[in-house]
Scaffold this motif. Structure first.
Motif, PDB file in Angstrom:
ATOM      1  N   MET A   1     -54.919 -44.824 -21.538  1.00  0.00           N
ATOM      2  CA  MET A   1     -55.704 -45.738 -22.358  1.00  0.00           C
ATOM      3  C   MET A   1     -55.199 -47.174 -22.190  1.00  0.00           C
ATOM      4  SD  MET A   1     -55.954 -43.587 -25.943  1.00  0.00           S
ATOM      5  CE  MET A   1     -57.012 -44.804 -26.737  1.00  0.00           C
ATOM      6  N   ARG A   2     -56.100 -48.104 -22.346  1.00  0.00           N
ATOM      7  CA  ARG A   2     -55.759 -49.524 -22.348  1.00  0.00           C
ATOM      8  C   ARG A   2     -55.837 -50.006 -23.800  1.00  0.00           C
ATOM      9  NH1 ARG A   2     -55.692 -54.123 -19.029  1.00  0.00           N
ATOM     10  NH2 ARG A   2     -56.629 -56.002 -19.922  1.00  0.00           N
ATOM     11  N   ILE A   3     -54.700 -50.485 -24.332  1.00  0.00           N
ATOM     12  CA  ILE A   3     -54.612 -50.821 -25.751  1.00  0.00           C
ATOM     13  C   ILE A   3     -54.075 -52.232 -25.902  1.00  0.00           C
ATOM     14  CG2 ILE A   3     -53.579 -50.190 -27.973  1.00  0.00           C
ATOM     15  CD1 ILE A   3     -53.311 -47.323 -26.841  1.00  0.00           C
ATOM     16  N   ALA A   4     -54.811 -53.072 -26.625  1.00  0.00           N
ATOM     17  CA  ALA A   4     -54.390 -54.441 -26.898  1.00  0.00           C
ATOM     18  C   ALA A   4     -53.700 -54.485 -28.251  1.00  0.00           C
ATOM     19  CB  ALA A   4     -55.590 -55.382 -26.879  1.00  0.00           C
ATOM     20  N   ILE A   5     -52.616 -55.257 -28.346  1.00  0.00           N
ATOM     21  CA  ILE A   5     -51.821 -55.315 -29.572  1.00  0.00           C
ATOM     22  C   ILE A   5     -51.499 -56.766 -29.911  1.00  0.00           C
ATOM     23  CG2 ILE A   5     -49.675 -54.614 -30.706  1.00  0.00           C
ATOM     24  CD1 ILE A   5     -49.533 -52.239 -28.853  1.00  0.00           C
ATOM     25  N   THR A   6     -51.758 -57.155 -31.162  1.00  0.00           N
ATOM     26  CA  THR A   6     -51.213 -58.405 -31.686  1.00  0.00           C
ATOM     27  C   THR A   6     -49.985 -58.054 -32.521  1.00  0.00           C
ATOM     28  OG1 THR A   6     -52.368 -58.475 -33.821  1.00  0.00           O
ATOM     29  CG2 THR A   6     -53.585 -59.270 -31.888  1.00  0.00           C
ATOM     30  N   GLY A   7     -49.087 -59.017 -32.658  1.00  0.00           N
ATOM     31  CA  GLY A   7     -47.861 -58.721 -33.413  1.00  0.00           C
ATOM     32  C   GLY A   7     -46.914 -57.822 -32.654  1.00  0.00           C
ATOM     33  N   SER A   8     -46.983 -57.846 -31.328  1.00  0.00           N
ATOM     34  CA  SER A   8     -46.169 -56.922 -30.526  1.00  0.00           C
ATOM     35  C   SER A   8     -44.687 -57.281 -30.537  1.00  0.00           C
ATOM     36  CB  SER A   8     -46.674 -56.888 -29.083  1.00  0.00           C
ATOM     37  OG  SER A   8     -46.566 -58.163 -28.477  1.00  0.00           O
TER      38      SER A   8
END
Length: 296
Positions: A1-8
């Protein structure tokens, strides 16, 4: 899966990234500076900007960014920072995913059990209304800011997280050194309920929210048996083999912490009803297990 994260780069975000990469998922990290590494994408929550290129082809977006509630004394300026970092950031992400030709199937937004305010001894699950005060009002606006994603038909989940038991940061990261030194003790009366969750269960729960199509709306990320501060203090002493007699009275907390002391003294007996109903199994359901996992 391709997962975008803010606050990483935050406590939970770093752990989530490690977990996803360990399972060979493709992780896109949104950063507020010029991208300096592969997999980094620019965003500016204050200006409402999210580089759409980082969202193309994503199977999920996890939005965790927000100023730390306990990082500074609650001045009027910092309370505005707490609110704006959550509301403006969520609105920016929600608008960006909604504008995509092919949006991601799911948006998981960070939220908090602070939504419920002071519930005293009364157990609350996700059906409970918001409480009163600064943090409940922030949580209400925080979740409402995701409306563009919901209106675009994206499954939107609000992860109402409790106190994460971790030795790496957060409230527990500050407590561990005190308890190891024999300076730990109850805060205020100690009768206030603290809804805790181990870091491992927090990350597993976030991934469960991504992977479970039946879940949308608010989901409490807390262990199944919330305990009082007095009970948690005793458990810390047992696990660390230290005395826990250095109680901190409420007036002293208010003097040192100011308005933030309300968040420390408030009682939230939050239950993870929807998480359990969806089949999630806790790895660390008890406070002793959560503490030992943090120490390990």
């Amino acid at each position: 899966m391709r997962i975008a994260i803010t606050g990483s780069s935050g406590l939970i975000g770093q752990a989530l990234v490690r977990s996803l990469l360990a399972d060979r998922h493709d992780v896109v990290r949104f950063v507020r500076r010029a991208p300096a590494a592969a997999g980094e994408v620019r965003w500016d929550p204050r200006q409402g900007y999210v580089d759409p290129a980082g969202l193309v082809g994503c199977d999920a977006v996890v939005h965790l960014a927000g100023a730390g509630v306990g990082d500074h004394r609650w001045t009027a300026a910092y309370k505005k920072e707490i609110r704006d970092s959550r509301v403006l950031g969520t609105a920016a992400v929600a608008r960006a995913v909604a504008a995509l030709d092919t949006p991601p199937p799911v948006l998981v937004c960070g939220s908090a059990v602070g939504f419920y305010g002071d519930t005293g001894d009364r157990p609350v699950d996700e059906s409970a209304p918001p409480g009163h005060g600064f943090l409940p009002s922030v949580c209400v606006e925080w979740e409402a800011a995701a409306a563009p994603a919901r209106e675009a038909g994206i499954r939107t989940v609000f992860a109402r997280t409790g106190l994460v038991v971790s030795g790496r940061g957060g409230a527990w990261g500050r407590m561990f050194p005190l308890f190891r030194a024999g300076l730990g003790g109850r805060l205020g009366s100690g009768r206030q309920y603290w809804p805790y969750i181990s870091m491992a269960d927090e990350i597993a729960a976030l991934r469960h929210l991504i992977d479970t199509p039946a879940l949308s709306g608010p989901v409490n990320l807390t262990a199944p048996h919330p305990l009082t501060n007095r009970e948690i203090t005793a458990a810390m002493g047992r696990v660390l083999h230290r005395p826990t007699v250095c109680a901190v009275p409420a007036p002293a907390l208010r003097l040192v912490l100011g308005e933030f002391s309300q968040d420390v003294l408030v009682s939230q007996r939050a239950l993870p009803a929807r998480l359990l109903e969806s089949g999630f199994v806790f790895r660390h359901p008890t406070i002793e297990e959560s503490i030992r996992a943090a120490l390990a």
